[in-house]
Design a protein around this motif. Structure first.
Motif, mmCIF file in Angstrom:
data_model
loop_
_atom_site.group_PDB
_atom_site.id
_atom_site.type_symbol
_atom_site.label_atom_id
_atom_site.label_comp_id
_atom_site.label_asym_id
_atom_site.label_seq_id
_atom_site.Cartn_x
_atom_site.Cartn_y
_atom_site.Cartn_z
ATOM 1 N N LEU A 20 0.858 -1.181 0.000
ATOM 2 C CA LEU A 20 0.000 0.000 0.000
ATOM 3 C C LEU A 20 0.893 1.230 0.000
ATOM 4 C CD1 LEU A 20 -2.665 -0.992 2.676
ATOM 5 C CD2 LEU A 20 -2.848 -1.142 0.188
ATOM 6 N N VAL A 21 0.632 2.126 -0.934
ATOM 7 C CA VAL A 21 1.433 3.342 -1.054
ATOM 8 C C VAL A 21 0.504 4.551 -1.110
ATOM 9 C CG1 VAL A 21 3.353 2.155 -2.198
ATOM 10 C CG2 VAL A 21 1.544 3.166 -3.584
ATOM 11 N N PRO A 22 1.005 5.737 -0.749
ATOM 12 C CA PRO A 22 0.170 6.940 -0.812
ATOM 13 C C PRO A 22 -0.202 7.306 -2.250
ATOM 14 C CG PRO A 22 2.172 7.332 0.481
ATOM 15 C CD PRO A 22 2.327 6.012 -0.187
ATOM 16 N N LYS A 23 -1.271 8.078 -2.382
ATOM 17 C CA LYS A 23 -1.738 8.534 -3.691
ATOM 18 C C LYS A 23 -0.601 9.261 -4.423
ATOM 19 C CE LYS A 23 -5.494 11.038 -5.887
ATOM 20 N NZ LYS A 23 -6.718 11.801 -5.681
ATOM 21 N N GLY A 24 -0.423 8.936 -5.688
ATOM 22 C CA GLY A 24 0.611 9.549 -6.506
ATOM 23 C C GLY A 24 1.932 8.806 -6.513
ATOM 24 N N SER A 25 2.109 7.874 -5.596
ATOM 25 C CA SER A 25 3.383 7.161 -5.488
ATOM 26 C C SER A 25 3.669 6.250 -6.667
ATOM 27 C CB SER A 25 3.416 6.317 -4.205
ATOM 28 O OG SER A 25 3.379 7.139 -3.078
ATOM 29 N N PHE A 26 2.628 5.645 -7.220
ATOM 30 C CA PHE A 26 2.836 4.711 -8.324
ATOM 31 C C PHE A 26 3.462 5.434 -9.517
ATOM 32 C CE2 PHE A 26 1.560 2.216 -12.035
ATOM 33 C CZ PHE A 26 2.002 0.961 -11.653
ATOM 34 N N ILE A 43 0.463 -3.621 -6.132
ATOM 35 C CA ILE A 43 0.687 -2.254 -5.649
ATOM 36 C C ILE A 43 -0.639 -1.513 -5.703
ATOM 37 C CG2 ILE A 43 1.947 -0.102 -5.986
ATOM 38 C CD1 ILE A 43 3.980 -1.841 -7.660
ATOM 39 N N ALA A 44 -1.031 -0.923 -4.582
ATOM 40 C CA ALA A 44 -2.279 -0.160 -4.533
ATOM 41 C C ALA A 44 -2.046 1.156 -3.813
ATOM 42 C CB ALA A 44 -3.367 -0.953 -3.818
ATOM 43 N N GLU A 45 -2.588 2.206 -4.397
ATOM 44 C CA GLU A 45 -2.567 3.493 -3.715
ATOM 45 C C GLU A 45 -3.761 3.529 -2.758
ATOM 46 O OE1 GLU A 45 -0.336 6.273 -6.996
ATOM 47 O OE2 GLU A 45 -2.495 6.550 -6.731
ATOM 48 N N CYS A 46 -3.519 4.006 -1.562
ATOM 49 C CA CYS A 46 -4.551 4.061 -0.534
ATOM 50 C C CYS A 46 -4.665 5.515 -0.066
ATOM 51 C CB CYS A 46 -4.162 3.138 0.619
ATOM 52 S SG CYS A 46 -5.409 3.007 1.895
ATOM 53 N N TYR A 47 -5.895 6.053 -0.125
ATOM 54 C CA TYR A 47 -6.081 7.456 0.254
ATOM 55 C C TYR A 47 -7.538 7.736 0.606
ATOM 56 C CZ TYR A 47 -7.599 7.741 -4.620
ATOM 57 O OH TYR A 47 -8.248 7.517 -5.809
ATOM 58 N N TRP A 48 -7.757 8.855 1.267
ATOM 59 C CA TRP A 48 -9.088 9.340 1.630
ATOM 60 C C TRP A 48 -9.546 10.305 0.547
ATOM 61 C CZ3 TRP A 48 -12.997 8.404 4.734
ATOM 62 C CH2 TRP A 48 -13.916 9.402 5.020
ATOM 63 N N GLY A 50 -12.338 12.126 0.691
ATOM 64 C CA GLY A 50 -13.288 13.080 1.277
ATOM 65 C C GLY A 50 -14.555 12.422 1.770
ATOM 66 N N LYS A 51 -14.839 11.207 1.266
ATOM 67 C CA LYS A 51 -16.027 10.460 1.684
ATOM 68 C C LYS A 51 -15.680 9.071 2.208
ATOM 69 C CE LYS A 51 -18.076 11.116 -2.286
ATOM 70 N NZ LYS A 51 -19.016 10.950 -3.381
ATOM 71 N N GLU A 52 -14.648 8.462 1.623
ATOM 72 C CA GLU A 52 -14.290 7.102 2.012
ATOM 73 C C GLU A 52 -12.824 6.824 1.689
ATOM 74 O OE1 GLU A 52 -16.868 4.596 -0.270
ATOM 75 O OE2 GLU A 52 -16.011 5.185 -2.170
ATOM 76 N N VAL A 53 -12.325 5.742 2.250
ATOM 77 C CA VAL A 53 -10.962 5.315 1.961
ATOM 78 C C VAL A 53 -10.981 4.577 0.625
ATOM 79 C CG1 VAL A 53 -9.043 3.834 2.688
ATOM 80 C CG2 VAL A 53 -10.333 5.139 4.391
ATOM 81 N N VAL A 54 -10.080 4.958 -0.260
ATOM 82 C CA VAL A 54 -9.996 4.371 -1.596
ATOM 83 C C VAL A 54 -8.769 3.463 -1.650
ATOM 84 C CG1 VAL A 54 -9.689 4.853 -4.052
ATOM 85 C CG2 VAL A 54 -11.097 6.377 -2.639
ATOM 86 N N LEU A 55 -8.949 2.288 -2.197
ATOM 87 C CA LEU A 55 -7.855 1.354 -2.449
ATOM 88 C C LEU A 55 -7.810 1.168 -3.965
ATOM 89 C CD1 LEU A 55 -5.769 -0.450 -1.012
ATOM 90 C CD2 LEU A 55 -7.416 -2.303 -1.212
#
Length: 78
Positions: A20-26, A43-48, A50-55
């Motif tokens: 799991l990596v932060p948004k934009g890392s890929f 490899i998955a970007e994981c981030y919020w 504004g409404k939910e956690v996105v994988l």
């Protein structure tokens, strides 16, 4: 600010199937992404958002072909 070799150690030691990596890392192809690719971990970007956690899976690695498997839903306990 881990180095690629440090991420490689953890991925190898834990036999990680997913990084799991932060948004934009890929797109930035940082050390964690390079290490995951070396060990063919997904490899998955994981981030919020504004409404939910996105994988957001960016690379399925060794998990390719398993996209149709049922994923367990997290349960909230009180």
């Amino acid at each position: 600010m881990y180095k690629q070799e440090e991420f490689e150690f953890y991925i190898d030691d834990l036999s990680s199937a997913l990084a799991l990596v932060p948004k934009g890392s890929f797109e930035q192809n940082g050390p964690a992404v390079k290490a995951a690719r070396k060990y063919k971990a997904a490899i998955a970007e994981c981030y919020w958002d504004g409404k939910e956690v996105v994988l957001d899976v960016k690379d399925y690695g060794n998990l390719a072909g398993r996209q149709e498997q049922r994923v367990a839903q997290a349960q909230q306990t009180i």
